[in-house]
Scaffold this active site. Structure first.
Site, PDB file in Angstrom:
ATOM      1  CG  ASP A  39      -7.701  -5.442   5.260  1.00 31.77           C
ATOM      2  OD1 ASP A  39      -7.158  -5.363   6.255  1.00 31.77           O
ATOM      3  OD2 ASP A  39      -7.852  -4.399   4.746  1.00 31.77           O
TER       4      ASP A  39
ATOM      5  CD  GLU B 118      -9.834  -1.037   8.209  1.00 35.14           C
ATOM      6  OE1 GLU B 118      -8.837  -1.836   8.812  1.00 35.14           O
ATOM      7  OE2 GLU B 118      -9.645  -0.786   6.963  1.00 35.14           O
TER       8      GLU B 118
ATOM      9  CD  GLU C 149      -2.906  -1.296   2.264  1.00 29.85           C
ATOM     10  OE1 GLU C 149      -2.900  -0.765   3.354  1.00 29.85           O
ATOM     11  OE2 GLU C 149      -3.976  -1.765   2.085  1.00 29.85           O
TER      12      GLU C 149
HETATM   13  C1  GCU Z   1      -6.061  -2.130   5.762  1.00 26.40           C
HETATM   14  C2  GCU Z   1      -6.399  -0.787   6.391  1.00 26.40           C
HETATM   15  C3  GCU Z   1      -5.304   0.118   6.520  1.00 26.40           C
HETATM   16  C4  GCU Z   1      -3.761  -0.460   7.077  1.00 26.40           C
HETATM   17  C5  GCU Z   1      -3.623  -1.740   6.219  1.00 26.40           C
HETATM   18  C6  GCU Z   1      -2.666  -2.646   6.922  1.00 26.40           C
HETATM   19  O1  GCU Z   1      -5.858  -1.952   4.674  1.00 26.40           O
HETATM   20  O2  GCU Z   1      -7.565  -0.109   5.818  1.00 26.40           O
HETATM   21  O3  GCU Z   1      -5.765   1.376   7.319  1.00 26.40           O
HETATM   22  O4  GCU Z   1      -2.899   0.460   6.873  1.00 26.40           O
HETATM   23  O5  GCU Z   1      -4.805  -2.555   6.521  1.00 26.40           O
HETATM   24  O6  GCU Z   1      -2.784  -3.480   7.603  1.00 26.40           O
HETATM   25  O7  GCU Z   1      -1.413  -2.254   6.827  1.00 26.40           O
END
Ligand code: GCU
Length: 608
Positions: free
Chosen positions: A314, A342, A235
């Protein structure tokens, strides 16, 4: 109510210098009429033994922190009115029992639903020492021993590793040490580049030297730091892929740097293509972790722990166990859970997680993992968890990290009794409500393993197509005839990552448990489920049932004698949960009705 602590004793107005001293203090305040003795046997490490002598004295023998865990175990059992055998021994199943806070240096908390950060404000570590001691007790009283205080997305990369902040972090480590809690820091893989080094390539000698020198400086300030937590190549975070290296190259380089100090590298496996084209039918996000890591089994240093989210996506309300946790037998593994709600109601909706965790442990041989981690649900709110009932998730996580065989009902009952001391009838109503809350949430949101029909980014409330044409690899592909993804060998092939027994179980829609059916299979709405109902009717029924179960839940909640300070928050959130459940039920049912044209057999209201 400060979670379950209020009944342990009053405020912690004392600064302990060691676990043993704290244990003696806690026993004398919580059990003033029960004579107790404490003896340390360092060889017992975190384990303890409680023995009851004929003269009525309890002797707690344990390692340095074991005596503290023994004291809390005795206090909890006595306050819960449980009988104790004459001799009781216990030691933890997992070495690192971690809480990962996703707290940012500016005081915000990523996916935080309990207020601002307990540790940071305005770019600095800033905490209330009294609350830190309370936090220490919250963690120690359920056996948790590692606290990573900063977000895996390290937005202020330099912060904790710089001299200026290291002193403040060392003071926090000193505060938490008597509670048996060690700190951990998330680090940014590209950190050397902020210190004049032109690359973060793990095989570059200057990079290696920088990490070694940094580790020496950090461990000098905090000699018992548990390690570094790393989110790499995920990400948008930097990682070894930039330099054509794999994740064993990256993790092992860091492991070498922290090895002299007994530190660990906790390396997250949440790596996938987050810029997928929704038209691409070849890529299947759940396959990603296996593709990146399985071939590296056996190549990681012994102080690297791969931390894997429990499911392949996730933290959805229901996912099968990640195949990586079953397949990597020659690597130290940790399973990552998420206490922060979440995707599961933002600590507005009631959602008790231990039934889900028990299901995971039924599929996962205990020996496959050596540590457990959970994303924190804590924040600066007075009650720490936003919703007072969300504290049950922290409490039961601790019990489960100590002993994965912990029974869900016993653990929830213990929390309810310590927190509220209700009458037996009220306690039993609360416990049943908590134990069924996850299934109820699943029914009104995303039953049958479908997932991802949630509002994008914020992740609260329904939006059935919100993630459908996006780049996150999260598609259900509902059309007028069918819904779900075929992940068998004939489809994306994800199923092939599992051992044979699970391939058999999940591979045929006739044997695949309904709870996972649309995760593994693409099925027509007319498909006959095991109970004879059609798939479309099951979708409608689950959503209507989920909403009516929420209405019943609200009745129970209103009838329970919560203390005033909790009652207002709980009732307010219950009203919001009711609205949320209604929105989910109506929007998802309408979505499927408009697509498929099938009417509800029971003629309930679905919108044209
Ligand atoms: C999910 C979450 C993010 C977080 C990511 C992670 O995608 O929405 O906010 O950073 O998990 O576990 O790194």
């Amino acid at each position: 109510m400060k979670a379950w602590l209020s009944r342990l004793q009053n405020d912690l107005d004392f600064v302990p210098s060691s676990p043993k001293e704290l244990a003696a203090y806690e026993l004398s305040h919580a059990l003033p009429d029960i004579p107790c003795r404490i003896e340390t046997d360092p060889a017992m490490d975190e384990g303890y033994r409680i023995s009851h002598s004929p003269d009525g004295t309890y002797l707690i023998t344990g390692g340095t922190t074991g005596v503290l865990y023994g004291a809390y175990a005795l206090i909890c059992r006595v306050l819960c009115g449980e009988s104790l055998p004459d001799e009781f021994r216990s030691s933890p199943q997992y070495a690192l029992r971690m809480i990962n806070c996703w707290d940012n240096a500016d005081g915000s908390v990523e996916r935080g639903y309990s207020g601002r950060s307990l540790f940071f404000e305005g770019g600095h570590l800033q905490y209330d020492p009294f609350r830190m001691r309370e936090l220490g007790r919250l963690l120690a009283s359920v056996g948790l021993n590692v606290l990573c205080i900063n977000n895996v997305n390290v937005h202020f990369p330099a912060q904790l590793l710089l001299e200026d902040y290291l002193g403040e972090a060392a003071a926090l480590a000193d505060l938490l040490r008597p509670f048996g809690v060690r700190l951990m820091f998330s680090v940014d893989f590209s950190q050397p580049m902020r210190h004049g080094i032109p690359t973060a390539d793990p095989l570059d000698p200057a990079v290696q030297a920088w990490w070694k020198e940094t580790a020496a400086r950090v461990w000098k300030a905090i000699p018992d730091l548990a390690g570094f937590l790393v989110k790499a190549d995920s990400e948008g975070r930097p990682g070894p892929f930039t330099y054509g290296r794999n994740h064993a190259d990256g993790a092992n380089m860091l492991a070498e740097a922290v090895r002299p100090f007994g530190g660990s590298i906790i390396w997250r496996c949440f790596v996938y293509n987050c810029r997928q084209d929704w038209r691409d039918t070849k890529t299947d996000r759940p396959k990603a972790a296996w593709e990146h890591y399985a071939f590296l089994d056996g190549q990681f240093a012994d102080n690297v722990i791969l931390q894997v989210k429990h499911g392949p996506f996730d933290f959805q309300v229901r996912e099968p166990l990640s195949p990586l946790l079953l397949g990597m037998k020659k690597t130290h593994m940790a399973m990552e859970l998420q206490l922060a709600q979440e995707y599961t109601g933002h600590q507005i909706d009631i959602y008790t997680m231990i039934p889900m965790w028990r299901e995971l442990f039924e599929e996962l041989p205990e020996s496959n993992i050596m540590s457990l981690a959970a994303v924190s649900n804590l924040g600066r709110d007075e009650n720490y968890t936003g919703h007072p009932l969300a504290a049950v998730n922290l409490f039961t996580y601790g019990l489960l990290a100590w002993d994965p065989q912990t029974d869900a009902k016993e653990a929830v009952t213990r929390w309810a009794r310590l927190t509220y001391a209700f009458s037996p009838a009220d306690e039993s109503s609360l416990v049943s409500l908590l134990l069924s809350s996850r299934r109820t949430y699943e029914k009104y949101t995303a039953p049958l393993g479908i997932g991802w029909m949630i509002t994008p980014h914020d992740h609260y409330g329904p939006n059935p197509s919100g993630y459908e044409y996006d780049l996150w690899g999260t598609y259900h592909k509902a059309n007028r005839d069918a819904v779900g993804i075929d992940r068998t060998a004939a489809g994306t092939g994800y199923l092939l990552q599992y051992p044979d027994s699970l391939q058999q179980k999940y591979g045929d829609p006739v044997t695949c448990p309904d709870l996972y059916i649309l995760f593994f299979h693409r099925l027509p709405y007319t498909f006959r489920m095991k109970d004879g109902r059609t798939l479309i009717q099951r979708i409608y029924d689950d959503h209507f049932d989920g909403f009516s179960e929420t209405q019943a839940m609200a009745e129970t909640i209103r009838s329970l004698p919560f203390p005033e300070e909790d009652r207002k928050v709980i009732l307010d959130r219950m009203d919001r949960q009711l609205c949320n459940a209604k929105e989910w039920c109506d929007i998802i049912n309408t979505f499927f009705f408009r697509l498929s044209g099938f009417r509800d057999e029971h003629g309930r209201t679905i919108y044209d």
